[in-house]
Design an enzyme around this catalytic site. Sequence first.
Site, PDB file in Angstrom:
ATOM      1  N   CYS A 200     -30.629 -92.009 -41.380  1.00 45.86           N
ATOM      2  CA  CYS A 200     -30.078 -91.854 -40.033  1.00 45.86           C
ATOM      3  C   CYS A 200     -28.575 -92.092 -40.008  1.00 45.86           C
ATOM      4  O   CYS A 200     -27.835 -91.387 -39.315  1.00 45.86           O
ATOM      5  CB  CYS A 200     -30.806 -92.780 -39.061  1.00 45.86           C
TER       6      CYS A 200
ATOM      7  N   HIS B 214     -37.278 -89.864 -37.166  1.00 43.97           N
ATOM      8  CA  HIS B 214     -36.843 -91.154 -36.622  1.00 43.97           C
ATOM      9  C   HIS B 214     -36.188 -90.919 -35.261  1.00 43.97           C
ATOM     10  O   HIS B 214     -35.719 -89.814 -34.968  1.00 43.97           O
ATOM     11  CB  HIS B 214     -35.841 -91.825 -37.555  1.00 43.97           C
TER      12      HIS B 214
ATOM     13  N   CYS C 131     -31.361 -96.732 -40.624  1.00 47.33           N
ATOM     14  CA  CYS C 131     -31.586 -96.650 -42.063  1.00 47.33           C
ATOM     15  C   CYS C 131     -30.543 -95.724 -42.702  1.00 47.33           C
ATOM     16  O   CYS C 131     -29.704 -95.132 -42.022  1.00 47.33           O
ATOM     17  CB  CYS C 131     -32.995 -96.113 -42.333  1.00 47.33           C
TER      18      CYS C 131
ATOM     19  N   GLU D 249     -33.328 -91.750 -34.083  1.00 48.77           N
ATOM     20  CA  GLU D 249     -31.941 -91.293 -34.161  1.00 48.77           C
ATOM     21  C   GLU D 249     -31.849 -89.806 -34.473  1.00 48.77           C
ATOM     22  O   GLU D 249     -31.060 -89.072 -33.868  1.00 48.77           O
ATOM     23  CB  GLU D 249     -31.164 -92.065 -35.240  1.00 48.77           C
TER      24      GLU D 249
END
Length: 164
Positions: free
Chosen positions: A89, A56, A86, A58
């Site tokens: 993260c 992701h 999410c 992040e």
Amino acid sequence: MRDHCSDEFWMSQALKMAARAEAEGEVPVGAVLVLNNEIIGKGWNCSISHHDPTAHAEIMALRHGGKWVGNYRLLNAAIYVTLEPCLMCAGAMIHARICHLVFGARDEKNSASGSLLDVLNHHSRNHRVMLTGGVLSQACSAQLRAFFRLRRASALSDVKNVAI
């Protein structure tokens, strides 16, 4: 420390990372990690191209930031993300000891950073992450909506072509 007047500037940098994700066929989410008014980490979604569910935006920004400072603890750093993070993260931000999360679009379905759940400030945690949501939210939301609108139209076109 963070310069509160620059949230829009840093989020605009995260939007550029999201555009990069979209150009690579990924969901357009971008992130920048900022320490002392300098970007120390950049990331964009690349789960599809990396065949990695943890890739992701992040996480990628945190990985680059950790290499930049030579430590997995990113004390006093702020992360700017175009979509509310999410659970995975948000957990990584806690472990990295991020001081501040700034996000653009809210995510009512998958968020663990305030809208659905708030693990960043859960009473059981010894580290809390300051949270600012909604920065450039219209631009961040529009980018995501346009991406998924195009993807749905493409999928519908594929179905129609198979049906013929």
